[in-house]
Design a protein around this motif. Sequence first.
Motif, PDB file in Angstrom:
ATOM      1  N   VAL A 189      43.354  48.228  40.503  1.00  0.00           N
ATOM      2  CA  VAL A 189      42.560  49.080  39.622  1.00  0.00           C
ATOM      3  C   VAL A 189      43.534  49.771  38.685  1.00  0.00           C
ATOM      4  O   VAL A 189      44.473  50.451  39.123  1.00  0.00           O
ATOM      5  CB  VAL A 189      41.735  50.114  40.414  1.00  0.00           C
ATOM      6  N   VAL A 190      43.340  49.569  37.385  1.00  0.00           N
ATOM      7  CA  VAL A 190      44.235  50.121  36.366  1.00  0.00           C
ATOM      8  C   VAL A 190      43.409  51.017  35.447  1.00  0.00           C
ATOM      9  O   VAL A 190      42.526  50.543  34.731  1.00  0.00           O
ATOM     10  CB  VAL A 190      44.910  49.002  35.542  1.00  0.00           C
ATOM     11  N   ASP A 191      43.668  52.316  35.498  1.00  0.00           N
ATOM     12  CA  ASP A 191      42.916  53.292  34.691  1.00  0.00           C
ATOM     13  C   ASP A 191      41.406  53.135  34.893  1.00  0.00           C
ATOM     14  O   ASP A 191      40.625  53.167  33.941  1.00  0.00           O
ATOM     15  CB  ASP A 191      43.270  53.151  33.203  1.00  0.00           C
ATOM     16  N   GLY A 192      41.020  52.937  36.133  1.00  0.00           N
ATOM     17  CA  GLY A 192      39.605  52.828  36.473  1.00  0.00           C
ATOM     18  C   GLY A 192      38.994  51.454  36.307  1.00  0.00           C
ATOM     19  O   GLY A 192      37.844  51.225  36.694  1.00  0.00           O
ATOM     20  N   VAL A 193      39.745  50.524  35.727  1.00  0.00           N
ATOM     21  CA  VAL A 193      39.253  49.159  35.511  1.00  0.00           C
ATOM     22  C   VAL A 193      39.710  48.270  36.661  1.00  0.00           C
ATOM     23  O   VAL A 193      40.904  48.198  36.970  1.00  0.00           O
ATOM     24  CB  VAL A 193      39.762  48.589  34.171  1.00  0.00           C
ATOM     25  N   GLY A 194      38.755  47.590  37.292  1.00  0.00           N
ATOM     26  CA  GLY A 194      39.091  46.694  38.386  1.00  0.00           C
ATOM     27  C   GLY A 194      39.467  45.321  37.875  1.00  0.00           C
ATOM     28  O   GLY A 194      38.842  44.794  36.953  1.00  0.00           O
ATOM     29  N   VAL A 195      40.503  44.732  38.458  1.00  0.00           N
ATOM     30  CA  VAL A 195      40.979  43.404  38.050  1.00  0.00           C
ATOM     31  C   VAL A 195      41.292  42.562  39.283  1.00  0.00           C
ATOM     32  O   VAL A 195      41.910  43.043  40.234  1.00  0.00           O
ATOM     33  CB  VAL A 195      42.257  43.500  37.182  1.00  0.00           C
ATOM     34  N   ALA A 196      40.846  41.325  39.259  1.00  0.00           N
ATOM     35  CA  ALA A 196      41.261  40.326  40.247  1.00  0.00           C
ATOM     36  C   ALA A 196      41.824  39.151  39.470  1.00  0.00           C
ATOM     37  O   ALA A 196      41.259  38.743  38.452  1.00  0.00           O
ATOM     38  CB  ALA A 196      40.087  39.890  41.115  1.00  0.00           C
ATOM     39  N   VAL A 197      42.958  38.610  39.938  1.00  0.00           N
ATOM     40  CA  VAL A 197      43.598  37.523  39.206  1.00  0.00           C
ATOM     41  C   VAL A 197      44.309  36.590  40.179  1.00  0.00           C
ATOM     42  O   VAL A 197      44.750  37.021  41.254  1.00  0.00           O
ATOM     43  CB  VAL A 197      44.608  38.087  38.165  1.00  0.00           C
ATOM     44  N   GLU A 198      44.376  35.312  39.817  1.00  0.00           N
ATOM     45  CA  GLU A 198      45.129  34.337  40.603  1.00  0.00           C
ATOM     46  C   GLU A 198      46.089  33.589  39.696  1.00  0.00           C
ATOM     47  O   GLU A 198      45.698  33.106  38.632  1.00  0.00           O
ATOM     48  CB  GLU A 198      44.199  33.327  41.285  1.00  0.00           C
ATOM     49  N   VAL A 199      47.335  33.504  40.130  1.00  0.00           N
ATOM     50  CA  VAL A 199      48.359  32.741  39.417  1.00  0.00           C
ATOM     51  C   VAL A 199      48.973  31.757  40.407  1.00  0.00           C
ATOM     52  O   VAL A 199      49.366  32.136  41.508  1.00  0.00           O
ATOM     53  CB  VAL A 199      49.455  33.661  38.834  1.00  0.00           C
ATOM     54  N   ASN A 200      49.039  30.494  40.019  1.00  0.00           N
ATOM     55  CA  ASN A 200      49.562  29.458  40.903  1.00  0.00           C
ATOM     56  C   ASN A 200      50.954  29.018  40.481  1.00  0.00           C
ATOM     57  O   ASN A 200      51.298  29.065  39.307  1.00  0.00           O
ATOM     58  CB  ASN A 200      48.635  28.240  40.912  1.00  0.00           C
ATOM     59  N   CYS A 201      51.733  28.597  41.472  1.00  0.00           N
ATOM     60  CA  CYS A 201      53.054  28.027  41.226  1.00  0.00           C
ATOM     61  C   CYS A 201      53.240  26.858  42.189  1.00  0.00           C
ATOM     62  O   CYS A 201      52.339  26.524  42.951  1.00  0.00           O
ATOM     63  CB  CYS A 201      54.155  29.076  41.393  1.00  0.00           C
ATOM     64  N   ARG A 240      45.330  30.850  36.645  1.00  0.00           N
ATOM     65  CA  ARG A 240      44.140  30.060  36.951  1.00  0.00           C
ATOM     66  C   ARG A 240      42.829  30.754  36.585  1.00  0.00           C
ATOM     67  O   ARG A 240      41.936  30.168  35.993  1.00  0.00           O
ATOM     68  CB  ARG A 240      44.128  29.709  38.432  1.00  0.00           C
ATOM     69  N   ARG A 241      42.695  32.030  36.966  1.00  0.00           N
ATOM     70  CA  ARG A 241      41.420  32.729  36.769  1.00  0.00           C
ATOM     71  C   ARG A 241      41.617  34.232  36.902  1.00  0.00           C
ATOM     72  O   ARG A 241      42.585  34.698  37.499  1.00  0.00           O
ATOM     73  CB  ARG A 241      40.390  32.257  37.807  1.00  0.00           C
ATOM     74  N   PHE A 242      40.675  34.960  36.357  1.00  0.00           N
ATOM     75  CA  PHE A 242      40.692  36.419  36.518  1.00  0.00           C
ATOM     76  C   PHE A 242      39.285  36.961  36.324  1.00  0.00           C
ATOM     77  O   PHE A 242      38.413  36.292  35.764  1.00  0.00           O
ATOM     78  CB  PHE A 242      41.662  37.077  35.529  1.00  0.00           C
ATOM     79  N   GLN A 243      39.080  38.163  36.796  1.00  0.00           N
ATOM     80  CA  GLN A 243      37.815  38.864  36.584  1.00  0.00           C
ATOM     81  C   GLN A 243      38.111  40.336  36.370  1.00  0.00           C
ATOM     82  O   GLN A 243      38.984  40.910  37.031  1.00  0.00           O
ATOM     83  CB  GLN A 243      36.865  38.668  37.767  1.00  0.00           C
ATOM     84  N   ARG A 244      37.376  40.936  35.457  1.00  0.00           N
ATOM     85  CA  ARG A 244      37.588  42.335  35.068  1.00  0.00           C
ATOM     86  C   ARG A 244      36.270  43.082  35.232  1.00  0.00           C
ATOM     87  O   ARG A 244      35.233  42.632  34.758  1.00  0.00           O
ATOM     88  CB  ARG A 244      38.068  42.373  33.614  1.00  0.00           C
ATOM     89  N   VAL A 245      36.312  44.243  35.907  1.00  0.00           N
ATOM     90  CA  VAL A 245      35.101  45.021  36.172  1.00  0.00           C
ATOM     91  C   VAL A 245      35.323  46.459  35.714  1.00  0.00           C
ATOM     92  O   VAL A 245      36.277  47.114  36.142  1.00  0.00           O
ATOM     93  CB  VAL A 245      34.737  45.006  37.671  1.00  0.00           C
ATOM     94  N   THR A 246      34.445  46.938  34.845  1.00  0.00           N
ATOM     95  CA  THR A 246      34.608  48.288  34.289  1.00  0.00           C
ATOM     96  C   THR A 246      33.637  49.306  34.867  1.00  0.00           C
ATOM     97  O   THR A 246      33.879  50.513  34.773  1.00  0.00           O
ATOM     98  CB  THR A 246      34.421  48.257  32.762  1.00  0.00           C
ATOM     99  N   GLU A 247      32.540  48.850  35.451  1.00  0.00           N
ATOM    100  CA  GLU A 247      31.527  49.779  35.957  1.00  0.00           C
ATOM    101  C   GLU A 247      31.727  50.073  37.434  1.00  0.00           C
ATOM    102  O   GLU A 247      32.322  49.286  38.163  1.00  0.00           O
ATOM    103  CB  GLU A 247      30.131  49.191  35.736  1.00  0.00           C
ATOM    104  N   GLY A 248      31.207  51.218  37.860  1.00  0.00           N
ATOM    105  CA  GLY A 248      31.234  51.581  39.267  1.00  0.00           C
ATOM    106  C   GLY A 248      32.593  52.038  39.758  1.00  0.00           C
ATOM    107  O   GLY A 248      33.547  52.212  38.993  1.00  0.00           O
TER     108      GLY A 248
END
Length: 306
Positions: A66-78, A141-149
């Motif tokens: 959570v960065v400044d109230g914003v939720g983030v999920a991310v995946e990076v592959n190697c 690969r992918r990410f998701q960003r959530v600003t509410e709640g």
Amino acid sequence: MAAVTAAMVNELRQTTGAGLMDCKKALVACEGDMDKAVDYLREKGLASAGKKASRIAAEGMAYAAVVDGVGVAVEVNCESDFVAGNDLFKSFVTDLATVIAKENPADVDALMAAPWVDGKTTVADAKNELFLSVRENMQIRRFQRVTEGVNVPYVHMNGKIGVLVTLDTTSTDPAVIELGKDIAMQIAAMRPQFLDKSMVDEAFVAHEKEIRLAQAKQDPKNAKKPDAIIEKIVMGGVEKMYKEICLLQQAFVKGEGEDVSAHVAAVAKAVGAPISVKGYVRFEKGEGIEKREDDLAAEVAKLTQG
């Protein structure tokens, strides 16, 4: 009819957990159709619904923050676990979450063009610079960003699983964050497919009933039972399924007999404000990516010859 290959048998085995010969037989009977073969094995009682969610591992990192109230999920592959454990790689992933929170990119391509945390280069530049240090190909690969709640992150086993839980509440009590972490750990461990049973697609339920009905009718114990009784048995199984695949209906792993929804209600009562689970994101490192053939390849090949 599609030729049944060693790779197909291996994939079906990893997906269902069934034996190699049973997987080959299922693929032959279903003319190489993987989805039908999964159902075939389930109808025969040789595979479980849970096994269908099995994934083949790949390397990298799943992360949530959570960065400044914003939720983030991310995946990076190697390519290797050695690089996945490298501090430079880990720093890249955590900084990437900051960029996602700040820049709100539309997709991975937009993310690559976004400004890096240094304000001088882009994400693509940072990724290329990291490559020069670790000498491995990497993929965002992918990410998701959530600003509410109220967003609560959880990272399991140094990046094997990243979970982001979003709660809806006006309470600022620390118990809310503790609740979010407990639910996130539940999601990491129990891998729910749906938030609530009301969200389970009707087609999914109908398909599940069909499979369970075929299983019940093949069970010798049900040979003399009327269809109405068998139907009740099937419906009982479907209700049990909800408790396995739906987060709010799952037994709360840290509780004593209560389900997740009951625990949320108990915490809401304790803090004196309504709390609901709005949603969650669960990224598991490498899920759905076939990184390499496993040691069973030779054994599977023998079964598909002749």
